[in-house]
Motif scaffolding. Structure first.
Motif, PDB file in Angstrom:
ATOM      1  N   VAL A  18     -33.391  20.258 -72.072  1.00  0.00           N
ATOM      2  CA  VAL A  18     -31.991  20.702 -71.961  1.00  0.00           C
ATOM      3  C   VAL A  18     -31.890  21.916 -71.048  1.00  0.00           C
ATOM      4  CG1 VAL A  18     -30.075  21.715 -73.260  1.00  0.00           C
ATOM      5  CG2 VAL A  18     -31.267  19.716 -74.160  1.00  0.00           C
ATOM      6  N   VAL A  19     -32.789  22.861 -71.199  1.00  0.00           N
ATOM      7  CA  VAL A  19     -32.774  24.063 -70.353  1.00  0.00           C
ATOM      8  C   VAL A  19     -33.016  23.693 -68.890  1.00  0.00           C
ATOM      9  CG1 VAL A  19     -34.024  26.192 -69.838  1.00  0.00           C
ATOM     10  CG2 VAL A  19     -33.399  25.649 -72.185  1.00  0.00           C
ATOM     11  N   VAL A  20     -33.952  22.803 -68.648  1.00  0.00           N
ATOM     12  CA  VAL A  20     -34.234  22.377 -67.279  1.00  0.00           C
ATOM     13  C   VAL A  20     -33.035  21.656 -66.689  1.00  0.00           C
ATOM     14  CG1 VAL A  20     -35.644  20.787 -65.908  1.00  0.00           C
ATOM     15  CG2 VAL A  20     -36.723  22.328 -67.530  1.00  0.00           C
ATOM     16  N   TYR A  21     -32.378  20.803 -67.480  1.00  0.00           N
ATOM     17  CA  TYR A  21     -31.205  20.085 -66.977  1.00  0.00           C
ATOM     18  C   TYR A  21     -30.079  21.050 -66.628  1.00  0.00           C
ATOM     19  CZ  TYR A  21     -26.990  17.356 -66.802  1.00  0.00           C
ATOM     20  OH  TYR A  21     -25.807  16.829 -66.411  1.00  0.00           O
ATOM     21  N   VAL A  22     -29.830  22.022 -67.473  1.00  0.00           N
ATOM     22  CA  VAL A  22     -28.750  22.975 -67.220  1.00  0.00           C
ATOM     23  C   VAL A  22     -29.074  23.865 -66.026  1.00  0.00           C
ATOM     24  CG1 VAL A  22     -27.540  24.973 -68.202  1.00  0.00           C
ATOM     25  CG2 VAL A  22     -27.909  22.933 -69.582  1.00  0.00           C
ATOM     26  N   PRO A  25     -30.233  20.120 -62.363  1.00  0.00           N
ATOM     27  CA  PRO A  25     -29.398  18.951 -62.020  1.00  0.00           C
ATOM     28  C   PRO A  25     -27.924  19.114 -62.393  1.00  0.00           C
ATOM     29  CG  PRO A  25     -31.406  18.214 -63.090  1.00  0.00           C
ATOM     30  CD  PRO A  25     -31.347  19.700 -63.209  1.00  0.00           C
ATOM     31  N   HIS A  26     -27.622  19.826 -63.455  1.00  0.00           N
ATOM     32  CA  HIS A  26     -26.230  20.018 -63.858  1.00  0.00           C
ATOM     33  C   HIS A  26     -25.447  20.778 -62.791  1.00  0.00           C
ATOM     34  CE1 HIS A  26     -22.819  20.508 -66.485  1.00  0.00           C
ATOM     35  NE2 HIS A  26     -22.865  21.813 -66.316  1.00  0.00           N
ATOM     36  N   ARG A  27     -26.099  21.665 -62.080  1.00  0.00           N
ATOM     37  CA  ARG A  27     -25.452  22.438 -61.011  1.00  0.00           C
ATOM     38  C   ARG A  27     -25.552  21.768 -59.656  1.00  0.00           C
ATOM     39  NH1 ARG A  27     -27.688  28.317 -61.222  1.00  0.00           N
ATOM     40  NH2 ARG A  27     -29.613  27.182 -61.088  1.00  0.00           N
ATOM     41  N   GLY A  28     -26.193  20.587 -59.617  1.00  0.00           N
ATOM     42  CA  GLY A  28     -26.294  19.857 -58.365  1.00  0.00           C
ATOM     43  C   GLY A  28     -27.459  20.283 -57.488  1.00  0.00           C
ATOM     44  N   PRO A  32     -37.487  22.299 -57.976  1.00  0.00           N
ATOM     45  CA  PRO A  32     -38.429  22.664 -56.927  1.00  0.00           C
ATOM     46  C   PRO A  32     -39.778  21.941 -56.984  1.00  0.00           C
ATOM     47  CG  PRO A  32     -38.136  24.467 -58.475  1.00  0.00           C
ATOM     48  CD  PRO A  32     -37.166  23.410 -58.854  1.00  0.00           C
ATOM     49  N   HIS A  33     -40.392  21.771 -58.137  1.00  0.00           N
ATOM     50  CA  HIS A  33     -41.751  21.229 -58.196  1.00  0.00           C
ATOM     51  C   HIS A  33     -41.808  19.799 -58.726  1.00  0.00           C
ATOM     52  CE1 HIS A  33     -43.297  25.118 -57.163  1.00  0.00           C
ATOM     53  NE2 HIS A  33     -42.589  25.655 -58.134  1.00  0.00           N
ATOM     54  N   THR A  34     -40.799  19.388 -59.466  1.00  0.00           N
ATOM     55  CA  THR A  34     -40.797  18.035 -60.044  1.00  0.00           C
ATOM     56  C   THR A  34     -39.455  17.355 -59.777  1.00  0.00           C
ATOM     57  OG1 THR A  34     -40.084  18.971 -62.144  1.00  0.00           O
ATOM     58  CG2 THR A  34     -42.444  18.563 -61.883  1.00  0.00           C
ATOM     59  N   PRO A  35     -39.235  16.890 -58.558  1.00  0.00           N
ATOM     60  CA  PRO A  35     -37.952  16.249 -58.252  1.00  0.00           C
ATOM     61  C   PRO A  35     -37.742  14.956 -59.032  1.00  0.00           C
ATOM     62  CG  PRO A  35     -39.461  16.075 -56.387  1.00  0.00           C
ATOM     63  CD  PRO A  35     -40.107  16.959 -57.392  1.00  0.00           C
ATOM     64  N   TRP A  36     -38.818  14.280 -59.435  1.00  0.00           N
ATOM     65  CA  TRP A  36     -38.675  13.050 -60.211  1.00  0.00           C
ATOM     66  C   TRP A  36     -38.060  13.329 -61.573  1.00  0.00           C
ATOM     67  CZ3 TRP A  36     -41.263  13.100 -64.787  1.00  0.00           C
ATOM     68  CH2 TRP A  36     -42.308  14.005 -64.922  1.00  0.00           C
ATOM     69  N   LEU A  37     -38.370  14.491 -62.154  1.00  0.00           N
ATOM     70  CA  LEU A  37     -37.797  14.844 -63.450  1.00  0.00           C
ATOM     71  C   LEU A  37     -36.305  15.140 -63.317  1.00  0.00           C
ATOM     72  CD1 LEU A  37     -38.212  15.400 -66.448  1.00  0.00           C
ATOM     73  CD2 LEU A  37     -38.813  17.742 -65.846  1.00  0.00           C
ATOM     74  N   GLY A  38     -35.929  15.815 -62.232  1.00  0.00           N
ATOM     75  CA  GLY A  38     -34.510  16.087 -61.998  1.00  0.00           C
ATOM     76  C   GLY A  38     -33.712  14.816 -61.780  1.00  0.00           C
ATOM     77  N   GLU A  39     -34.294  13.871 -61.054  1.00  0.00           N
ATOM     78  CA  GLU A  39     -33.611  12.594 -60.839  1.00  0.00           C
ATOM     79  C   GLU A  39     -33.469  11.828 -62.149  1.00  0.00           C
ATOM     80  OE1 GLU A  39     -35.747  10.543 -57.819  1.00  0.00           O
ATOM     81  OE2 GLU A  39     -35.359  12.097 -56.321  1.00  0.00           O
ATOM     82  N   ALA A  40     -34.509  11.850 -62.970  1.00  0.00           N
ATOM     83  CA  ALA A  40     -34.452  11.154 -64.261  1.00  0.00           C
ATOM     84  C   ALA A  40     -33.409  11.787 -65.180  1.00  0.00           C
ATOM     85  CB  ALA A  40     -35.822  11.174 -64.926  1.00  0.00           C
ATOM     86  N   LEU A  41     -33.341  13.110 -65.203  1.00  0.00           N
ATOM     87  CA  LEU A  41     -32.336  13.782 -66.029  1.00  0.00           C
ATOM     88  C   LEU A  41     -30.929  13.511 -65.505  1.00  0.00           C
ATOM     89  CD1 LEU A  41     -34.053  17.223 -66.711  1.00  0.00           C
ATOM     90  CD2 LEU A  41     -33.606  15.398 -68.357  1.00  0.00           C
ATOM     91  N   GLY A  42     -30.770  13.473 -64.187  1.00  0.00           N
ATOM     92  CA  GLY A  42     -29.462  13.169 -63.608  1.00  0.00           C
ATOM     93  C   GLY A  42     -29.002  11.769 -63.940  1.00  0.00           C
ATOM     94  N   LYS A  43     -29.919  10.791 -63.892  1.00  0.00           N
ATOM     95  CA  LYS A  43     -29.566   9.417 -64.247  1.00  0.00           C
ATOM     96  C   LYS A  43     -29.212   9.306 -65.720  1.00  0.00           C
ATOM     97  CE  LYS A  43     -32.387   7.195 -60.725  1.00  0.00           C
ATOM     98  NZ  LYS A  43     -33.579   6.364 -60.477  1.00  0.00           N
ATOM     99  N   ALA A  45     -27.975  11.674 -67.572  1.00  0.00           N
ATOM    100  CA  ALA A  45     -26.692  12.340 -67.794  1.00  0.00           C
ATOM    101  C   ALA A  45     -25.529  11.482 -67.314  1.00  0.00           C
ATOM    102  CB  ALA A  45     -26.673  13.684 -67.071  1.00  0.00           C
ATOM    103  N   ASP A  46     -25.747  10.668 -66.286  1.00  0.00           N
ATOM    104  CA  ASP A  46     -24.684   9.780 -65.812  1.00  0.00           C
ATOM    105  C   ASP A  46     -24.376   8.678 -66.817  1.00  0.00           C
ATOM    106  OD1 ASP A  46     -24.419  11.225 -63.518  1.00  0.00           O
ATOM    107  OD2 ASP A  46     -25.714   9.899 -62.315  1.00  0.00           O
ATOM    108  N   ARG A  47     -25.332   8.316 -67.633  1.00  0.00           N
ATOM    109  CA  ARG A  47     -25.132   7.246 -68.618  1.00  0.00           C
ATOM    110  C   ARG A  47     -24.456   7.723 -69.899  1.00  0.00           C
ATOM    111  NH1 ARG A  47     -31.048   5.133 -67.668  1.00  0.00           N
ATOM    112  NH2 ARG A  47     -30.692   3.945 -65.766  1.00  0.00           N
TER     113      ARG A  47
END
Length: 67
Positions: A18-22, A25-28, A32-43, A45-47
């Motif tokens: 939750v902290v990483v998402y906020v 990805p929540h701010r767009g 920096p080091h794990t873009p795959w995790l940001g993409e997974a959290l963004g997907k 959150a879209d669902r």
């Protein structure tokens, strides 16, 4: 005792996600080091369903329902 430790580790992992998402990805921003995790959290959150602005009136509890 083991169940308590496993439950606490699970709670800490969910809280960290939750902290990483906020933070990113929540701010767009991209993570920096794990873009795959940001993409997974963004997907994920879209669902999740969200309350739109026009639906806020449905949640208000006012005295207008007694007509």
């Amino acid at each position: 005792m083991l169940y308590l430790v496993v439950a606490m580790v699970f709670v800490l992992v969910v809280a960290a996600l939750v902290v990483v998402y906020v933070a990113y990805p929540h701010r767009g921003e991209r993570m920096p080091h794990t873009p795959w995790l940001g993409e997974a959290l963004g997907k994920a959150a879209d669902r999740v369903p969200v309350i739109e602005e026009d639906e806020y009136d449905l949640l208000r509890l006012t005295g207008d329902h007694q007509r």
